[in-house]
Write a protein that holds these residues in place. Structure first.
Motif, PDB file in Angstrom:
ATOM      1  N   ARG A 166       0.825  -1.203   0.000  1.00 26.10           N
ATOM      2  CA  ARG A 166       0.000   0.000   0.000  1.00 26.10           C
ATOM      3  C   ARG A 166       0.862   1.256   0.000  1.00 26.10           C
ATOM      4  O   ARG A 166       0.375   2.344  -0.309  1.00 26.10           O
ATOM      5  CB  ARG A 166      -0.958  -0.022   1.196  1.00 26.10           C
ATOM      6  N   ASN A 167       2.116   1.098   0.356  1.00 24.65           N
ATOM      7  CA  ASN A 167       3.046   2.231   0.288  1.00 24.65           C
ATOM      8  C   ASN A 167       3.324   2.654  -1.151  1.00 24.65           C
ATOM      9  O   ASN A 167       3.896   3.720  -1.384  1.00 24.65           O
ATOM     10  CB  ASN A 167       4.367   1.870   0.972  1.00 24.65           C
ATOM     11  N   TYR A 168       2.936   1.825  -2.107  1.00 22.67           N
ATOM     12  CA  TYR A 168       3.209   2.106  -3.517  1.00 22.67           C
ATOM     13  C   TYR A 168       1.949   2.458  -4.304  1.00 22.67           C
ATOM     14  O   TYR A 168       1.961   2.434  -5.528  1.00 22.67           O
ATOM     15  CB  TYR A 168       3.901   0.897  -4.159  1.00 22.67           C
ATOM     16  N   VAL A 169       0.864   2.773  -3.593  1.00 23.17           N
ATOM     17  CA  VAL A 169      -0.382   3.171  -4.252  1.00 23.17           C
ATOM     18  C   VAL A 169      -0.117   4.371  -5.154  1.00 23.17           C
ATOM     19  O   VAL A 169       0.560   5.334  -4.766  1.00 23.17           O
ATOM     20  CB  VAL A 169      -1.469   3.503  -3.212  1.00 23.17           C
ATOM     21  N   GLY A 170      -0.625   4.297  -6.377  1.00 24.44           N
ATOM     22  CA  GLY A 170      -0.419   5.366  -7.350  1.00 24.44           C
ATOM     23  C   GLY A 170       0.794   5.156  -8.227  1.00 24.44           C
ATOM     24  O   GLY A 170       1.029   5.935  -9.159  1.00 24.44           O
ATOM     25  N   LYS A 171       1.553   4.091  -7.954  1.00 24.79           N
ATOM     26  CA  LYS A 171       2.748   3.809  -8.741  1.00 24.79           C
ATOM     27  C   LYS A 171       2.528   2.560  -9.597  1.00 24.79           C
ATOM     28  O   LYS A 171       1.563   1.819  -9.416  1.00 24.79           O
ATOM     29  CB  LYS A 171       3.955   3.614  -7.819  1.00 24.79           C
ATOM     30  N   THR A 172       3.443   2.353 -10.521  1.00 18.58           N
ATOM     31  CA  THR A 172       3.444   1.145 -11.351  1.00 18.58           C
ATOM     32  C   THR A 172       4.731   0.384 -11.080  1.00 18.58           C
ATOM     33  O   THR A 172       5.829   0.927 -11.212  1.00 18.58           O
ATOM     34  CB  THR A 172       3.352   1.502 -12.847  1.00 18.58           C
ATOM     35  N   LEU A 173       4.591  -0.873 -10.644  1.00 20.15           N
ATOM     36  CA  LEU A 173       5.739  -1.721 -10.320  1.00 20.15           C
ATOM     37  C   LEU A 173       5.796  -2.885 -11.302  1.00 20.15           C
ATOM     38  O   LEU A 173       4.871  -3.705 -11.334  1.00 20.15           O
ATOM     39  CB  LEU A 173       5.627  -2.253  -8.892  1.00 20.15           C
ATOM     40  N   PHE A 174       6.846  -2.954 -12.092  1.00 17.70           N
ATOM     41  CA  PHE A 174       7.021  -4.063 -13.034  1.00 17.70           C
ATOM     42  C   PHE A 174       5.773  -4.258 -13.909  1.00 17.70           C
ATOM     43  O   PHE A 174       5.256  -5.368 -14.044  1.00 17.70           O
ATOM     44  CB  PHE A 174       7.355  -5.356 -12.287  1.00 17.70           C
ATOM     45  N   HIS A 175       5.267  -3.148 -14.442  1.00 14.77           N
ATOM     46  CA  HIS A 175       4.108  -3.126 -15.340  1.00 14.77           C
ATOM     47  C   HIS A 175       2.783  -3.394 -14.607  1.00 14.77           C
ATOM     48  O   HIS A 175       1.752  -3.597 -15.261  1.00 14.77           O
ATOM     49  CB  HIS A 175       4.257  -4.143 -16.480  1.00 14.77           C
ATOM     50  N   VAL A 176       2.794  -3.408 -13.291  1.00 14.07           N
ATOM     51  CA  VAL A 176       1.580  -3.653 -12.502  1.00 14.07           C
ATOM     52  C   VAL A 176       1.188  -2.360 -11.789  1.00 14.07           C
ATOM     53  O   VAL A 176       1.983  -1.789 -11.043  1.00 14.07           O
ATOM     54  CB  VAL A 176       1.797  -4.785 -11.476  1.00 14.07           C
ATOM     55  N   GLU A 177      -0.045  -1.889 -12.020  1.00  8.20           N
ATOM     56  CA  GLU A 177      -0.542  -0.680 -11.368  1.00  8.20           C
ATOM     57  C   GLU A 177      -1.009  -0.999  -9.952  1.00  8.20           C
ATOM     58  O   GLU A 177      -1.699  -1.999  -9.739  1.00  8.20           O
ATOM     59  CB  GLU A 177      -1.723  -0.093 -12.151  1.00  8.20           C
ATOM     60  N   VAL A 178      -0.647  -0.145  -9.010  1.00  6.68           N
ATOM     61  CA  VAL A 178      -1.057  -0.343  -7.614  1.00  6.68           C
ATOM     62  C   VAL A 178      -2.085   0.723  -7.240  1.00  6.68           C
ATOM     63  O   VAL A 178      -1.828   1.923  -7.392  1.00  6.68           O
ATOM     64  CB  VAL A 178       0.154  -0.275  -6.663  1.00  6.68           C
ATOM     65  N   HIS A 179      -3.244   0.279  -6.772  1.00  6.23           N
ATOM     66  CA  HIS A 179      -4.325   1.193  -6.367  1.00  6.23           C
ATOM     67  C   HIS A 179      -4.850   0.779  -4.997  1.00  6.23           C
ATOM     68  O   HIS A 179      -4.808  -0.402  -4.632  1.00  6.23           O
ATOM     69  CB  HIS A 179      -5.479   1.145  -7.370  1.00  6.23           C
ATOM     70  N   LYS A 180      -5.377   1.751  -4.256  1.00  5.82           N
ATOM     71  CA  LYS A 180      -6.033   1.430  -2.986  1.00  5.82           C
ATOM     72  C   LYS A 180      -7.426   0.859  -3.249  1.00  5.82           C
ATOM     73  O   LYS A 180      -7.844  -0.134  -2.645  1.00  5.82           O
ATOM     74  CB  LYS A 180      -6.124   2.671  -2.103  1.00  5.82           C
ATOM     75  N   THR A 181      -8.175   1.538  -4.113  1.00  5.40           N
ATOM     76  CA  THR A 181      -9.477   1.067  -4.588  1.00  5.40           C
ATOM     77  C   THR A 181      -9.532   1.360  -6.083  1.00  5.40           C
ATOM     78  O   THR A 181      -8.673   2.059  -6.623  1.00  5.40           O
ATOM     79  CB  THR A 181     -10.651   1.777  -3.876  1.00  5.40           C
ATOM     80  N   TYR A 182     -10.564   0.856  -6.723  1.00  4.10           N
ATOM     81  CA  TYR A 182     -10.696   1.111  -8.158  1.00  4.10           C
ATOM     82  C   TYR A 182     -12.159   0.939  -8.539  1.00  4.10           C
ATOM     83  O   TYR A 182     -12.889   0.182  -7.889  1.00  4.10           O
ATOM     84  CB  TYR A 182      -9.831   0.132  -8.955  1.00  4.10           C
ATOM     85  N   VAL A 183     -12.589   1.651  -9.572  1.00  5.98           N
ATOM     86  CA  VAL A 183     -13.956   1.474 -10.096  1.00  5.98           C
ATOM     87  C   VAL A 183     -13.847   0.888 -11.496  1.00  5.98           C
ATOM     88  O   VAL A 183     -13.237   1.493 -12.384  1.00  5.98           O
ATOM     89  CB  VAL A 183     -14.740   2.800 -10.111  1.00  5.98           C
ATOM     90  N   HIS A 184     -14.424  -0.296 -11.652  1.00  7.67           N
ATOM     91  CA  HIS A 184     -14.414  -0.986 -12.945  1.00  7.67           C
ATOM     92  C   HIS A 184     -15.774  -0.812 -13.607  1.00  7.67           C
ATOM     93  O   HIS A 184     -16.817  -0.981 -12.969  1.00  7.67           O
ATOM     94  CB  HIS A 184     -14.133  -2.480 -12.745  1.00  7.67           C
TER      95      HIS A 184
END
Length: 266
Positions: free
Chosen positions: A89-107
């Motif tokens: 969760r410390n990386y929310v808003g970042k992209t790590l190794f092509h993976v987006e990190v979000h706290k929540t998301y609306v699909h």
């Protein structure tokens, strides 16, 4: 390998690094499917378990490698960390190794329905327990999974298929059912606050699709007890899949679902 295409797939509560993770079944699922978007809805790696006792089967690495390969080859992978992997969760808003990190998301589905995505540990206070397994205690839950493990070893010797004894017993404990119901009600309330059509979460290892108060509640389950995932087809229909040595659709909800009658067992 022939792969089944789904626009969207959701998995959570894999618990890589925990001895009861069914990584082989998950790896088969990931290799047998392709999608435009793969959502990882928390507790993918069990950092709690790894701190207590280090365990890492080669199949656990293969799951991560498979997800990484999908991300590199054009699948949009969105990761919503849970409580067991909350460090990320410390990386929310970042992209790590092509993976987006979000706290929540609306699909938004292909049918235009909006779903709030979150892990679900925020609802623990609503269940009146710190976490679901505290209903019977950590030691008792580990013993339950021990029984689950040996029951299935014996079943395999006699040609039986995978079956979750842990889930069967948990659904017959009154306090557990109360906590599950409270969790689901809290999730529906959160969806209403956000003005969405439904909510997709994990956390409680209780796969389910239902409609409550006009809100579509979806829990994609886990890969410890149930071996389940949620998928969306090209028409916007959401299906709950069981994927072990037997592969089947458990529940289906149509795009225009607005009442419990719109959820059907497959």
């Amino acid at each position: 390998m022939t792969q089944t295409y789904y626009p969207t797939i959701w998995i959570s509560d894999v618990h890589l690094g925990y001895k009861d993770c069914k990584a082989d079944f998950l790896l088969d699922f990931l290799n047998s499917t392709r999608c435009d978007t793969l959502y990882l809805v928390g507790d993918i790696v069990d950092l709690w378990s790894l701190k207590r006792q280090f365990f890492w089967h080669p199949s656990h690495y293969q799951v991560l490698e498979c997800i990484q390969r999908k991300a590199e080859n054009g699948t949009r992978v969105i990761y919503i960390p849970g409580n067991h992997d909350e460090t990320f969760r410390n990386y929310v808003g970042k992209t790590l190794f092509h993976v987006e990190v979000h706290k929540t998301y609306v699909h938004t589905t292909s049918a235009g329905k909006r779903f709030l995505l979150l892990h679900g540990d925020d609802f623990d206070s609503a269940t009146r327990y710190n976490k679901l397994i505290s209903i019977i205690g950590d030691a008792a839950y580990d013993f339950l999974l021990f029984l689950n493990r040996w029951t299935n070893r014996i079943r395999r010797l006699y040609g039986g298929h995978y079956w979750s004894l842990a889930s069967w017993l948990k659904n017959r404990v009154h306090k557990a059912r109360e906590a599950i119901h409270a969790f689901e009600q809290a999730a529906v309330h959160e969806a209403k606050k956000h003005g969405v059509d439904g909510i997709i979460c994990g956390h409680i290892h209780q796969p389910r699709i239902s409609v409550m108060d006009g809100i579509v509640y979806c829990n994609d389950g886990d890969w410890i007890e149930n071996c389940t995932a949620l998928v969306e087809n090209e028409q916007g229909r959401i299906e709950l899949l069981h994927w072990s040595d037997i592969k089947k659709v458990l529940t289906v909800v149509e795009p225009e679902a607005s009442s419990p009658q719109d959820v059907k067992a497959a």
